[in-house]
Design a protein around this motif. Structure first.
Motif, short mmCIF file in Angstrom:
data_model
loop_
_atom_site.label_atom_id
_atom_site.label_comp_id
_atom_site.label_asym_id
_atom_site.label_seq_id
_atom_site.Cartn_x
_atom_site.Cartn_y
_atom_site.Cartn_z
N ILE A 57 32.49 50.65 70.51
CA ILE A 57 31.76 51.41 69.50
C ILE A 57 30.96 50.42 68.67
CG2 ILE A 57 31.91 52.96 67.51
CD1 ILE A 57 34.65 53.88 68.59
N PRO A 58 29.63 50.47 68.74
CA PRO A 58 28.82 49.59 67.87
C PRO A 58 28.84 50.08 66.42
CG PRO A 58 27.60 50.38 69.81
CD PRO A 58 28.81 51.24 69.67
N GLY A 59 27.93 49.50 65.64
CA GLY A 59 27.81 49.88 64.23
C GLY A 59 28.51 48.89 63.33
N HIS A 60 27.76 48.28 62.41
CA HIS A 60 28.36 47.24 61.56
C HIS A 60 27.77 47.19 60.16
CE1 HIS A 60 24.77 45.37 63.33
NE2 HIS A 60 24.69 44.73 62.18
N GLU A 61 27.00 48.19 59.78
CA GLU A 61 26.33 48.18 58.47
C GLU A 61 26.73 49.46 57.76
OE1 GLU A 61 22.01 46.72 57.71
OE2 GLU A 61 21.89 48.89 57.92
N GLY A 79 40.97 55.80 48.00
CA GLY A 79 40.02 56.38 47.06
C GLY A 79 38.89 55.45 46.68
N ASP A 80 39.07 54.15 46.92
CA ASP A 80 38.00 53.19 46.60
C ASP A 80 36.78 53.44 47.49
OD1 ASP A 80 39.36 51.87 44.61
OD2 ASP A 80 39.87 50.11 45.82
N HIS A 81 35.60 53.27 46.90
CA HIS A 81 34.37 53.23 47.69
C HIS A 81 34.17 51.78 48.12
CE1 HIS A 81 32.43 57.13 45.93
NE2 HIS A 81 33.69 57.29 46.28
N VAL A 82 33.85 51.59 49.39
CA VAL A 82 33.76 50.22 49.92
C VAL A 82 32.51 50.05 50.77
CG1 VAL A 82 36.25 49.79 49.91
CG2 VAL A 82 35.18 50.80 51.94
N VAL A 83 32.05 48.82 50.85
CA VAL A 83 31.07 48.38 51.83
C VAL A 83 31.79 47.44 52.78
CG1 VAL A 83 28.94 47.08 52.23
CG2 VAL A 83 29.09 48.64 50.30
N VAL A 162 23.41 49.84 53.72
CA VAL A 162 22.49 48.79 54.16
C VAL A 162 22.79 47.44 53.50
CG1 VAL A 162 20.66 50.42 54.76
CG2 VAL A 162 20.68 49.38 52.49
N LEU A 163 23.61 47.46 52.45
CA LEU A 163 24.05 46.20 51.88
C LEU A 163 24.92 45.43 52.87
CD1 LEU A 163 25.11 47.34 48.27
CD2 LEU A 163 23.02 46.13 48.91
N GLY A 164 25.59 46.15 53.77
CA GLY A 164 26.57 45.53 54.65
C GLY A 164 26.00 44.56 55.66
N CYS A 165 24.72 44.67 55.98
CA CYS A 165 24.12 43.70 56.92
C CYS A 165 22.72 43.30 56.47
CB CYS A 165 24.08 44.27 58.34
SG CYS A 165 23.32 43.12 59.52
N ALA A 166 21.77 44.24 56.48
CA ALA A 166 20.37 43.89 56.22
C ALA A 166 20.20 43.18 54.88
CB ALA A 166 19.50 45.15 56.25
N VAL A 167 20.78 43.75 53.84
CA VAL A 167 20.56 43.18 52.50
C VAL A 167 21.44 41.95 52.30
CG1 VAL A 167 20.59 43.65 50.04
CG2 VAL A 167 19.89 45.44 51.62
#
Length: 363
Positions: A57-61, A79-83, A162-167
């Motif tokens: 399964i790809p996907g990393h951002e 309950g935490d929001h995470v990147v 998009v913070l997870g990879c591109a930014v």
């Protein structure tokens, strides 16, 4: 049970299917995925340019909400929001303890072959390879706690993704790898998601001239919205000469954000004496980039910067703060939002080269 986009055979696109994720181990986190960006790095694996075990399964951002945590997890809670971040770090190796977390190979953050896999196919209970520590084109992710960081819940998750990879890659190149000083000149070759984030970060860092170089007018126009002071059509025969003329001899930093040997060569060519070329793009594995004798005599430097040489647990909350304060423009980087079932069409749109970032959103 979770729905996912599965790579069964390189070059054949992704197949929508169902998988089952294991219960979290002591240092693992189960996350309900809310959004995941389509990155060109995924495309390298989907098309077979870079090898990877399949099915996978790809996907990393990605960004999401923590559903459950293992017994030893201290970084996040339900309950935490995470990147999430593909450069999961062990925290103990030489790279980690010397502050180069992005170089950590993260062996201790993955399950061993003797353990039950994190992901299995629902139809036959066969293992599914986890790609880049995440596998985020899925309704849920089971990852090591060092592959995610909690963020302010005021941050919209479709833009947080998009913070997870591109930014992280683009901004990290400016702040961490290049350490841009206010007033220095920056050229960015390639105005996709990573390049646009690099341009925006260069503006935040106070760069003097920020030159966006791309063959597509729509992307050059978007680069100006995000902070480029000048734009150059990379398809022009005199593109490099235009940059040299604009800067009176070259830039302090040339950042390659495409993954093409020609654009890396251009990055070296447009440097001033003492300048640094930074390569962010994933090039074909047989590519080579180098400095000539006169480049070396002129003190030019060439470096890679995987994932922007990020310090993920520290950098991510700061990037979120930049967005919430109106400094980081993620709204312009996210071009459209699509459902998981439209993911193959999303990658076809990416290959056309005219859009910035598409994001899969999960209901």
């Amino acid at each position: 049970m979770a729905k996912a986009a599965i790579l069964e055979q390189p070059g054949k696109g992704l197949v929508i299917g169902h998988v089952e994720l294991a219960d979290p181990g002591p240092h693992e986190v189960l996350i309900d995925t809310k959004a995941c960006g389509l990155c060109h790095s995924d495309l390298h694996f989907i098309e077979g340019t870079y090898p990877h075990p399949v099915p996978a399964i790809p996907g990393h951002e990605a960004a999401g909400v923590v559903r459950a945590v293992g017994s030893e997890v201290r970084m996040v809670k339900p309950g935490d929001h995470v990147v999430t971040c593909l450069s999961a770090f062990c925290g103990q190796c030489e790279f980690c303890v010397t502050g180069r977390m992005a170089l950590c190979l993260g062996g201790g953050t993955r399950r061993s072959s003797a353990q039950s896999p994190r992901i299995k196919r629902l139809i036959d209970n066969s293992p599914v390879a986890q790609m880049l520590n995440l596998s985020a084109f899925c309704e849920q992710m089971l990852i090591h706690e060092n592959a995610c960081v909690a963020i302010d819940k005021a941050m919209p998750l479709d833009r947080a993704a998009v913070l997870g990879c591109a930014v992280t890659t683009g901004a990290g190149a400016i702040f961490n790898a290049c350490k841009v000083v206010p007033g220095e000149t920056v050229a960015v070759i390639g105005c996709g998601g990573v390049g646009l984030a690099t341009i925006n970060a260069a503006k935040i860092a106070g760069a003097g001239k920020v030159i966006a170089i791309d063959p597509i007018k729509e992307k050059r126009d978007l680069a100006e919205v995000l902070g480029a002071t000048h734009v150059v059509d990379s398809a022009a025969d005199d593109a490099a000469d235009q940059v040299l003329k604009l800067t009176g001899g070259g830039v302090d930093h040339a950042i390659e954000a495409v993954g093409r040997e020609a654009s890396a060569d251009m990055a070296v060519k447009i440097l001033r004496r003492g300048g640094t070329a930074t390569i962010l793009g994933m090039m074909p594995l047989d590519c080579k980039v180098g400095l000539g004798a006169l480049d070396l005599l002129g003190g030019k430097k060439l470096q890679g910067a995987i994932m922007g040489m990020n310090h993920f647990p520290v950098d991510l909350p700061r990037l979120v703060d930049f967005y919430l304060r109106g400094l980081l423009d993620l709204d312009s980087i996210v071009a459209d939002r699509i459902q998981l079932e439209a993911i193959n069409e999303g990658f076809e749109t990416m290959k056309s080269g005219h859009a910035a970032r598409s994001v899969v959103v999960f209901n």
